[in-house]
Design a protein around this motif. Structure first.
Motif, PDB file in Angstrom:
ATOM      1  N   ILE A  32       0.514  -1.230   0.046  1.00 35.55           N
ATOM      2  CA  ILE A  32       0.210  -0.185  -0.074  1.00 35.55           C
ATOM      3  C   ILE A  32       0.823   1.169   0.482  1.00 35.55           C
ATOM      4  N   PHE A  44       3.674   1.081  -3.273  1.00 33.11           N
ATOM      5  CA  PHE A  44       3.318   0.679  -4.547  1.00 33.11           C
ATOM      6  C   PHE A  44       1.745   0.547  -5.075  1.00 33.11           C
ATOM      7  N   GLY A  45       1.195   1.633  -3.989  1.00 32.42           N
ATOM      8  CA  GLY A  45       0.188   2.153  -4.537  1.00 32.42           C
ATOM      9  C   GLY A  45       0.296   3.571  -5.914  1.00 32.42           C
ATOM     10  N   GLY A  46      -1.625   3.174  -6.079  1.00 33.79           N
ATOM     11  CA  GLY A  46      -1.067   3.894  -7.764  1.00 33.79           C
ATOM     12  C   GLY A  46      -1.536   5.258  -7.520  1.00 33.79           C
TER      13      GLY A  46
END
Lengths: 388, 445
Positions: B429, B432-434
């Motif tokens: 999270i 690498f969260g968008g």
């Protein structure tokens, strides 16, 4: 029960905090440089430009944009400036399309106070960015995301803010609604009263003799320049804050006002829109004087005025839309005026003339708009539609 | 809790909190009126009054641009400064979750009419039932009997609820931020320029959107359940491993369960359901799926999505039947077929227009490229390795490892495994969260 919950909660909180501290270090040395490269193109430039440069030119697209069909000299305003500054000082540039004072302010906030003293920052003031069209542009969310990285906070925190979209991330529709609201409510000193009514009038009933292309262009000019500046304007506040920060950090600040395309505005609307644009210009100049910031006023730059444009064709590279994208004639002239102010010399001085003549041959040969090879130029249509 | 719910909703647009208040009060009042009367026509009047006003408000605001936006009324309102804001508000924003809370409120009125619920005397309590913030904007669509009882039961914080609520929040956030948002980046890339991609890329985009929409909505539903559980409230499960479904009818028993059961109870069964022969059944199914399409949005792509699912439902029900369901290989193929059907119809769901949908179908099934680009110039859609990793982790965990709900599964693991998974999800999270903002897909409904 409350005690049990408290113990349970705090032990886990401690584990998570310790984990985050470790993760921050891992992130900083592994993925963070990649994220900066990917999501915040100019972040690294901020550090290097201020470390290496004596003069730092902060600009949006007007600094570097050129017409690839006609403009074979692609030096930026900052590059031209370096030609004139020959006293050993180094000009560095930070350029980003669609940037505005609010984002430059974040960049300047990032700079440590101790190392900046004595450096000069030159900031291009694009009046159009103070209006609703630019202010609520669809690019703003990605600009704001980039600006998250202009910070000294722990890198992991920046990544978290980005992943959770903890910035001004309003979508295009929300921004569009703010634009429309502005266009509908701000009163203008014209008979149509608002941008909305003015634009509707052009689109629907008035000027039925105009071609659809010219109507679209006229609408764009109204939307981009039809606003009244005041002290409540966010961009004006940002500019003021920039002045304060530079004073606090001992940075010499120079604003230079970019020339808008008054020529096309005049062709389209006579004095109606130009008067509004000029009033905004006067407002800004008065504020800059009040704040005690050095200003180079290129608003009425000779190379961008209607007399030259009518004679030789416009030097603005975007012919269908109001932008401050210039060919090399204007970029060089802007740089010359800035340099003249900095060096306290006249543009007519022998030294400057020598530099100018060094590039003038290329300018003469390569940089007149070629009416036959570029996309249809709006000017020719305006002439057909309005002048005939 | 009511104040918190209204603050949560009004923080975004205060005007829309007023709209929710209006819906709540109208339904509360109507339900009380119909309950007071024993005359059927009066009872019917109040029920239809409530449903009518609810649907009218839903229609006017959700389908604004479709309905009022282009009318002379809009023109008239727009040219007065005092009223122009109404048009701007409707034109550029849809009240978040209006379809969810409207359906929840309608179910209450109908249940009171049917005598299945006793109306709530206190309007404040009813307003909380409609506005309870964890499930307000995207469900699950709860029934009055279940939620109301829990909302007003005496509650003292339970450690187990906090643990389970936290687990659901974390897992839901992982599915949304690490899985769905990363998939969304790839899908958006394709749909912004769909004609320029190869056929294989088009299949990949269709595949990825299937899981984007699933993990986006499933993730949200888990977070809603987790947030509610922190207050001791157990919301219904909205998903149950839908990609293990062997048929379209079974899929809809596992996907967006709260909406499917709502349609079953308030449209499918009253219209005739499966008790009156094939024709009535077919009509009921198509009506449900048409309404479901319309519920998702006022545009033709959503109606096509709904109707195509309806037709596939009937195809599975009448033609495929239970063939192959007893054999492991057969079951596997049935699951593959059901997932494939869903993936294909989602092209309508994702496309901006019918033209775009048909372009995508042409590329998918005919390999025809509409663009002038040569084969060599076509772009290849690719996803970073993290996208595949999180998708695989999400799918395997969700469909095969967790036999029951995530919080229960976590609770049954030993400390080391549990915390390893927690920290893995937390890392995913946080790192690498968008990067691009993708609001919850179902917020727009």
């Amino acid at each position: 029960m409350a005690k049990k919950i408290g113990v349970w909660f705090f032990t886990r909180l401690l584990v998570v905090v310790a984990f985050l501290l470790v993760l921050n270090e891992i992130y900083k040395s592994t993925l963070y440089p990649r994220d900066v490269q990917k999501y915040s193109r100019v972040k690294n430039r901020i550090d290097s430009a201020f470390a290496l440069g004596d003069i730092i030119y902060l600009g949006e697209s007007s600094n570097t944009s050129f017409n690839p069909w006609t403009d074979t000299l692609n030096q930026s305003i900052g590059d031209f400036l370096q030609l004139y500054i020959q006293d050993g000082r180094r000009v560095e540039q930070i350029t980003h399309e669609g940037y505005h004072p609010g984002l430059f302010l974040k960049m300047l906030n990032l700079l440590p106070e101790d190392v900046q003293s004595g450096k000069t920052v030159i900031l291009g003031v694009n009046m159009r960015t103070c209006g609703p069209t630019a202010m609520f542009s669809g690019n703003e969310a990605s600009n704001q995301r980039e600006a998250l990285f202009y910070s000294r906070r722990p890198p992991l925190l920046t990544r978290i803010f980005m992943g959770l979209h903890f910035y001004d991330n309003r979508n295009e529709l929300e921004r569009e609604s703010l634009k429309v609201q502005w266009w509908r409510t701000q009163k203008l000193p014209v008979p149509e009263e608002t941008v909305m009514l003015w634009n509707e009038g052009i689109a629907q009933n008035c000027h039925s003799e105009l071609s659809p292309e010219i109507k679209a262009m006229a609408g764009a000019y109204i939307k981009e320049f039809g606003f009244i500046l005041d002290d409540e304007n966010q961009r004006v506040s940002d500019l003021k804050e920039i002045v304060n920060i530079c004073k606090a950090k001992g940075i010499n600040l120079i604003f230079h006002v970019l020339p808008p395309n008054r020529y096309h505005a005049k062709r389209l609307f006579g004095e109606k829109l130009v008067k509004i644009m000029d009033a905004n210009h006067d407002f800004l100049m008065e504020r800059f004087k009040q704040w005690g910031v050095e200003t180079v006023d290129n608003y009425f730059l000779n190379e961008a005025n209607e007399i030259n444009a009518a004679k030789k064709g416009s030097y603005f590279t975007d012919q269908w839309y109001p932008t401050e994208h210039f060919n090399a004639h204007i970029r060089r002239a802007i740089a010359e005026n800035i340099a003249a102010r900095m060096l306290k010399k006249s543009p007519e001085s022998q030294e400057f003339q020598a530099i100018k003549s060094g590039v003038s041959l290329q300018l003469e040969q390569n940089n007149y708009p070629n009416w036959s090879i570029v996309m249809p130029l709006s000017d020719s249509l305006i002439r057909t539609d309005i002048l005939n | 809790m009511l104040l918190a719910s209204y603050f949560f909703y009004g923080f975004w647009k205060i005007e829309f909190a007023g709209l929710m208040l209006l819906t709540s009060l109208l339904d509360w009042f109507s339900a009380r009126q119909l309950h007071k009367s024993s005359v059927k026509s009066v009872r019917l009047f109040w029920m239809w009054f409530a449903i009518g006003t609810d649907l009218f408000l839903l229609f006017m605001f959700k389908y604004f641009n479709f309905a009022l936006g282009k009318s002379w009324i809009a023109d008239a309102l727009y040219h007065h400064n005092e009223t122009a804001w109404i048009i701007e508000l409707g034109k550029y924003t849809i009240p978040a979750g209006i379809s969810f809370y409207t359906f929840q409120s309608i179910s209450y009125v109908v249940d009171v009419y049917r005598g299945e619920e006793v109306p709530e005397n206190n309007p404040i309590k009813f307003m909380l039932f409609v506005s309870f913030f964890p499930q307000l904007v995207a469900g699950p669509i709860e029934r009055f009997g279940k939620l109301h009882t829990q909302l007003f039961a005496k509650y003292s914080p339970q450690l187990e609820d906090l643990k389970n609520g936290g687990r659901l929040l974390l897992y839901g956030l992982f599915l949304k931020v690490a899985v769905a948002d990363n998939l969304a980046g790839v899908v958006d890339q394709f749909y912004s320029n769909h004609l320029q991609y190869t056929g294989a890329s088009t299949w990949l985009a269709a595949f990825m959107f299937t899981f984007q929409v699933y993990y986006d909505f499933f993730g949200y539903s888990l977070m809603a359940q987790g947030a509610a559980l922190l207050f001791g409230i157990d919301l219904m499960d909205n998903f149950n491993k839908p990609f293990l479904a062997g048929s379209v009818p079974e899929f809809w028993h596992r996907w967006h369960i709260s909406l499917s059961t709502w349609f079953r109870d308030y449209i499918f069964i009253p219209v005739g359901g499966n008790r009156s022969g094939k024709w009535i059944l077919s009509f009921s199914v198509l009506l449900v799926f048409f309404t479901s399409g319309l519920w998702h949005g006022a545009n033709s792509t959503m109606i096509y999505f709904g109707l195509s699912q309806g037709l596939l439902y009937l195809f599975d029900r009448f033609i495929v039947g239970r063939r192959g369901s007893e054999h492991p290989v057969g079951l596997f193929l049935r699951r593959l077929k059901t997932g494939f059907f869903f993936m294909i119809t989602l092209v309508f769901f994702r496309s901006q227009s019918l033209d775009q949908s048909f372009d995508v179908y042409r590329i998918l099934f005919q390999g025809v490229h509409i663009s002038n680009a040569n084969a060599a110039e076509l772009l290849k859609l690719s996803a970073e390795s993290q996208v595949w990793l999180f998708l695989t982790v999400g799918f395997v965990f969700d469909h095969f490892i967790m036999k029951n709900r995530a919080d229960k599964w976590f609770g049954n693991q030993n400390l080391a495994l549990r915390w390893s998974v927690y920290l893995f999800m937390l890392t995913a999270i946080l790192l690498f969260g968008g990067a691009v903002n993708h609001p919850f897909v179902y917020f727009q409904f």
